[in-house]
Design a protein around this motif. Structure first.
Motif, PDB file in Angstrom:
ATOM      1  N   MET A 304      46.163  11.561 -19.530  1.00  0.00           N
ATOM      2  CA  MET A 304      46.633  10.378 -20.259  1.00  0.00           C
ATOM      3  C   MET A 304      47.935  10.687 -21.000  1.00  0.00           C
ATOM      4  O   MET A 304      48.794   9.803 -21.141  1.00  0.00           O
ATOM      5  N   HIS A 307      50.379  10.328 -18.453  1.00  0.00           N
ATOM      6  CA  HIS A 307      50.491   8.893 -18.130  1.00  0.00           C
ATOM      7  C   HIS A 307      51.480   8.203 -19.071  1.00  0.00           C
ATOM      8  O   HIS A 307      52.360   7.449 -18.627  1.00  0.00           O
ATOM      9  N   LEU A 314      47.044   5.957 -13.520  1.00  0.00           N
ATOM     10  CA  LEU A 314      45.668   6.163 -13.939  1.00  0.00           C
ATOM     11  C   LEU A 314      44.831   6.715 -12.797  1.00  0.00           C
ATOM     12  O   LEU A 314      43.879   7.471 -13.014  1.00  0.00           O
TER      13      LEU A 314
END
Length: 378
Positions: A304, A307, A314
């Protein structure tokens, strides 16, 4: 509350997928003592086909992508593999009736990557329509090799120190015996030629550097493993050649069918390995159940970060989490057998195959896919 209910619904839906169904079917068949058996040659061929396909798709994607996009996820894969081994070294190895070398080998196997578990995750992501970078499969060696190297190095250092300690105890015992003989004869040396206490003697021994561990042979052994070799071959062919036609006409259509056979075999193997797991401490079963989820959450959290920092999808985060949750079922065991010969294979292979792999496939994959879907919904 909406987030939690959405996640639970998606998680339960994942459990009905064909991929997980074949895994559970294999476990049931083995549990009722069915004589159904898949020849080992077919199993190896299926694994090769799946990994060469994953490698080809990753190589094709890397050829048309920006390599710098891989840097942060690849770094996180390396960090995760190493951290997993240290977690096992300082948790599992501290539990009652667990030998340190066995715990380190188990942690190394759980830090390494299962190509079949990764293939199952890729299939489920496609079934759910979740996009991911095709090169995400190339994160495999970035986690696999550092984990195996770290485990073998830690085990080698530990074994070396134990040997030094045993030699120290034997030497001190001989010196004490000789001293008693000298005193009994009435000859009292003015200055002892050995340390006066065990603490002093062992302190001197600990100051000696442990035997040097060669890193390259460990890496070479990992690279020569059948699973990693097949994946790297596919990556090279996809990157350096133009295999799109044979990929789309042959490898792609066969992928899911072959994966179902592999899941059936793995389910049967998981049940068969339960007997091996009973031979060692029950803590291995506890570790094998909790570790895939803990490792996956660590990788999911790092994913994440990638990300938000680089736009890592994801779906890619899920793949990073799944390979962290997996435990090597093909290339890892022979590498550890050679690198940590004093470890008990029943401990690390039994924990991985009987508990770790079913948990990774039946729980971790749906869990992280459902979590990604819930995040996308928000």
């Amino acid at each position: 509350m909406d987030f939690l209910s959405s996640f639970l619904m998606r998680f339960l839906a994942q459990l009905q997928s064909p991929t997980l169904g074949f895994l559970i079917g294999g476990m049931v068949i083995a549990a009722v003592n069915s004589r159904l058996a898949i020849p080992d040659a077919i199993y190896k061929f299926v694994v090769f086909m799946l990994l060469i396909k994953v490698g080809l798709s990753g190589g094709i994607a890397i050829r048309g992508s920006n390599i710098t996009e891989m840097l942060l996820p690849a770094l996180f894969a390396v960090v995760t593999g190493i951290v997993i081994v240290f977690i096992g070294r300082y948790t599992l190895a501290k539990l009652p009736n667990v030998k340190v070398v066995d715990a380190i080998a188990t942690a190394g196997l759980f830090g390494a990557v299962s190509g079949s578990t990764m293939a199952a995750a890729l299939t489920l992501l496609e079934e759910q329509g979740i996009e991911y970078e095709a090169w995400a499969a190339a994160l495999y060696p970035f986690m696999d090799i550092p984990a195996l190297v770290t485990a073998i190095v830690l085990a080698s250092v530990y074994v070396s120190k134990q040997k030094q300690r045993l030699k120290a105890e034997e030497s001190l015992s001989k010196q004490e015996s000789l001293s008693r003989q000298v005193v009994a004869a009435g000859d009292y040396p003015s200055k002892p030629e050995y340390p006066s206490t065990k603490q002093e003697y062992f302190g001197q021994q600990q100051n000696q550097a442990p035997q040097r561990v060669e890193i390259w042979p460990i890496i070479q052994e990992s690279l020569q493993g059948s699973a990693l070799s097949a994946l790297l071959l596919g990556l090279a062919l996809g990157l350096l050649t133009r295999p799109e036609s044979v990929f789309e006409s042959f490898y792609e259509p066969l992928f899911r069918g072959l994966l179902s056979i592999l899941m059936l075999v793995m389910g049967m193997e998981a049940t068969a390995r339960l007997n091996e797991l009973r031979k060692v401490a029950q803590w291995y079963a506890v570790y094998a159940f909790l570790a895939p989820l803990l490792h996956g959450f660590i990788a999911f959290g790092l994913g994440m970060i990638a990300h938000y920092a680089t736009g890592f999808s994801l779906g890619g985060v899920v793949i990073l989490a799944v390979i962290a949750a997996s435990s090597s079922d093909i290339s890892g065991p022979p590498t550890l057998r050679a690198g940590i010969p004093s470890a008990n294979p029943s401990a690390y292979i039994g924990a991985s195959t009987a508990v770790g792999t079913p948990v990774a496939i039946a729980l971790a994959i749906p869990l992280f896919i459902g979590l990604a879907q819930a995040l996308m919904g928000n």
